[in-house]
Design a protein around this motif. Structure first.
Motif, PDB file in Angstrom:
ATOM      1  N   ASP A 124     -17.726  10.584  -1.149  1.00  0.00           N
ATOM      2  CA  ASP A 124     -16.474  10.848  -1.873  1.00  0.00           C
ATOM      3  C   ASP A 124     -16.568  12.125  -2.704  1.00  0.00           C
ATOM      4  N   LYS A 173       0.823  -1.199   0.000  1.00  0.00           N
ATOM      5  CA  LYS A 173       0.000   0.000   0.000  1.00  0.00           C
ATOM      6  C   LYS A 173       0.864   1.259   0.000  1.00  0.00           C
ATOM      7  N   THR A 197      -1.927  11.729   3.622  1.00  0.00           N
ATOM      8  CA  THR A 197      -2.527  10.795   2.669  1.00  0.00           C
ATOM      9  C   THR A 197      -3.131   9.562   3.321  1.00  0.00           C
ATOM     10  N   ASN A 256      -1.825   6.878   3.453  1.00  0.00           N
ATOM     11  CA  ASN A 256      -1.439   5.819   2.509  1.00  0.00           C
ATOM     12  C   ASN A 256      -2.591   5.437   1.586  1.00  0.00           C
ATOM     13  N   ARG A 257      -3.453   6.425   1.297  1.00  0.00           N
ATOM     14  CA  ARG A 257      -4.552   6.253   0.342  1.00  0.00           C
ATOM     15  C   ARG A 257      -4.437   7.390  -0.663  1.00  0.00           C
ATOM     16  N   PRO A 258      -3.792   7.154  -1.791  1.00  0.00           N
ATOM     17  CA  PRO A 258      -3.383   8.259  -2.657  1.00  0.00           C
ATOM     18  C   PRO A 258      -4.453   8.814  -3.582  1.00  0.00           C
ATOM     19  N   ASP A 259      -5.524   8.079  -3.845  1.00  0.00           N
ATOM     20  CA  ASP A 259      -6.410   8.452  -4.953  1.00  0.00           C
ATOM     21  C   ASP A 259      -7.052   9.819  -4.767  1.00  0.00           C
ATOM     22  N   THR A 294     -11.240  10.592   3.601  1.00  0.00           N
ATOM     23  CA  THR A 294     -11.644   9.321   3.005  1.00  0.00           C
ATOM     24  C   THR A 294     -12.693   8.609   3.847  1.00  0.00           C
ATOM     25  N   ASN A 295     -12.802   8.989   5.127  1.00  0.00           N
ATOM     26  CA  ASN A 295     -13.794   8.404   6.026  1.00  0.00           C
ATOM     27  C   ASN A 295     -14.164   9.468   7.063  1.00  0.00           C
ATOM     28  N   THR A 299      -6.159  12.280  -2.748  1.00  0.00           N
ATOM     29  CA  THR A 299      -5.120  13.316  -2.746  1.00  0.00           C
ATOM     30  C   THR A 299      -4.697  13.652  -4.168  1.00  0.00           C
ATOM     31  N   ASP A 356       2.350   1.585  -3.476  1.00  0.00           N
ATOM     32  CA  ASP A 356       1.350   2.081  -4.417  1.00  0.00           C
ATOM     33  C   ASP A 356       1.130   3.582  -4.234  1.00  0.00           C
ATOM     34  N   THR A 357       1.151   4.032  -2.986  1.00  0.00           N
ATOM     35  CA  THR A 357       0.990   5.455  -2.705  1.00  0.00           C
ATOM     36  C   THR A 357       2.139   6.259  -3.307  1.00  0.00           C
TER      37      THR A 357
END
Length: 289
Positions: A236, A21, A262, A264-267, A202-203, A269, A24-25
């Motif tokens: 979202d 993860k 982030t 570690n969730r890049p989308d 994101t949440n 951002t 991927d970030t």
């Protein structure tokens, strides 16, 4: 609108899946040519070795500047400075120097008997080596442990005076919160750059819980907006629109750098950066597989 410079915060992985993860970030965000990636340090120094390994690997494979977090918690001065030297040996000479969070379940921060008492002492010791570019944390709203907002600002000035060259703020939800803080810092004689910390949501439930824990105000209108968005399955879409608007308002007021948390969730951002005109460069993270 001027295109802002950006930087990104990630946290070190605790498992194989988390390692993928993180990678991927980095793959997703490095092409945006950030000023740096920062790598966090767990509460109580719990990710000390993981932070070192993640910072080293990210720096080596991306070719990008990496700013490793370093805290005072749970280590003597000798041990803390040895960790700093490990970072330097690995080519990581940007540090985010923080007091740090106390271990889970403790009654609060207690300095190590032979450790640094606070972030000011840590910054001072690191600055005296002449090896590091030092950044520190800042609170645009009163730190939960500060006597007042003015005391909060005075503490930040002391960290800058001790040798830090930039401050990165805790996240906030309204542009006015940061702009008011920036003006107050200027009045206090702080001339180092203060970069706003941005949390793409994101949440909402988790973000709200974290905000209340760290002293970030949650406006009523934001609560109501997310309640409605969750009912209509538009979470979202709302998160993207609100964060883009927040960043645009900051840039319109002269902010030239943004720091994204982030998780570690890049989308999200990446989408917000694209909306701000931060576009992908041709080069990015090298494939080392």
């Amino acid at each position: 609108m001027t295109t802002p410079a950006v930087s990104f915060e990630v946290f070190p992985p605790r498992s194989i899946d988390a390692s993928f993860k993180l990678w991927d970030t980095a793959q997703a965000l490095a092409p945006l040519e950030p000023r740096f990636f920062s790598v966090t340090y767990g509460a109580g120094g719990s990710t000390r070795d993981l932070t070192h390994d993640a910072a080293y690997t990210l720096h080596k494979t991306s070719g990008l500047p990496v700013a490793a977090h370093l805290t005072c918690v749970g280590a003597s001065k000798t041990e803390t400075m040895a960790i700093a030297q490990r970072f330097a040996k690995a080519g990581v000479t940007d540090l985010v120097a923080l007091r740090g969070d106390a271990p889970e379940g403790s009654d609060g921060f207690t300095p190590h008997p032979e450790g640094f008492a606070d972030a000011i002492a840590l910054v001072d010791a690191l600055a005296r080596t002449g090896q590091f570019t030092l950044r520190v944390g800042a609170y645009p709203e009163k730190h939960p442990e500060a006597a007042s907002q003015q005391a909060n600002i005075d503490w930040l000035k002391a960290k800058i005076d001790a040798g830090a060259s930039e401050a990165i703020t805790q996240f906030f939800f309204e542009a006015e919160t940061f702009l008011r803080f920036r003006d107050d810092c200027v009045k206090a004689g702080i001339d180092a750059p203060i970069t706003p910390g941005i949390l793409p949501i994101t949440n909402w439930k988790n973000a709200r819980k974290f905000a209340l824990r760290c002293g970030t105000s949650v406006p009523l209108w934001l609560d109501q907006a997310f309640d409605a968005a969750l009912r209509d399955d538009r979470h979202d879409l709302l998160a993207r629109a609100l964060c883009t608007e927040l960043c645009s308002d900051l840039v319109d007021e002269g902010v030239d750098s943004l720091h994204f948390y982030t998780l570690n969730r890049p989308d999200l951002t990446r989408e917000i950066c694209h909306a701000l005109g931060v576009t992908q460069a041709i080069t990015g993270v090298q494939d080392v597989a």
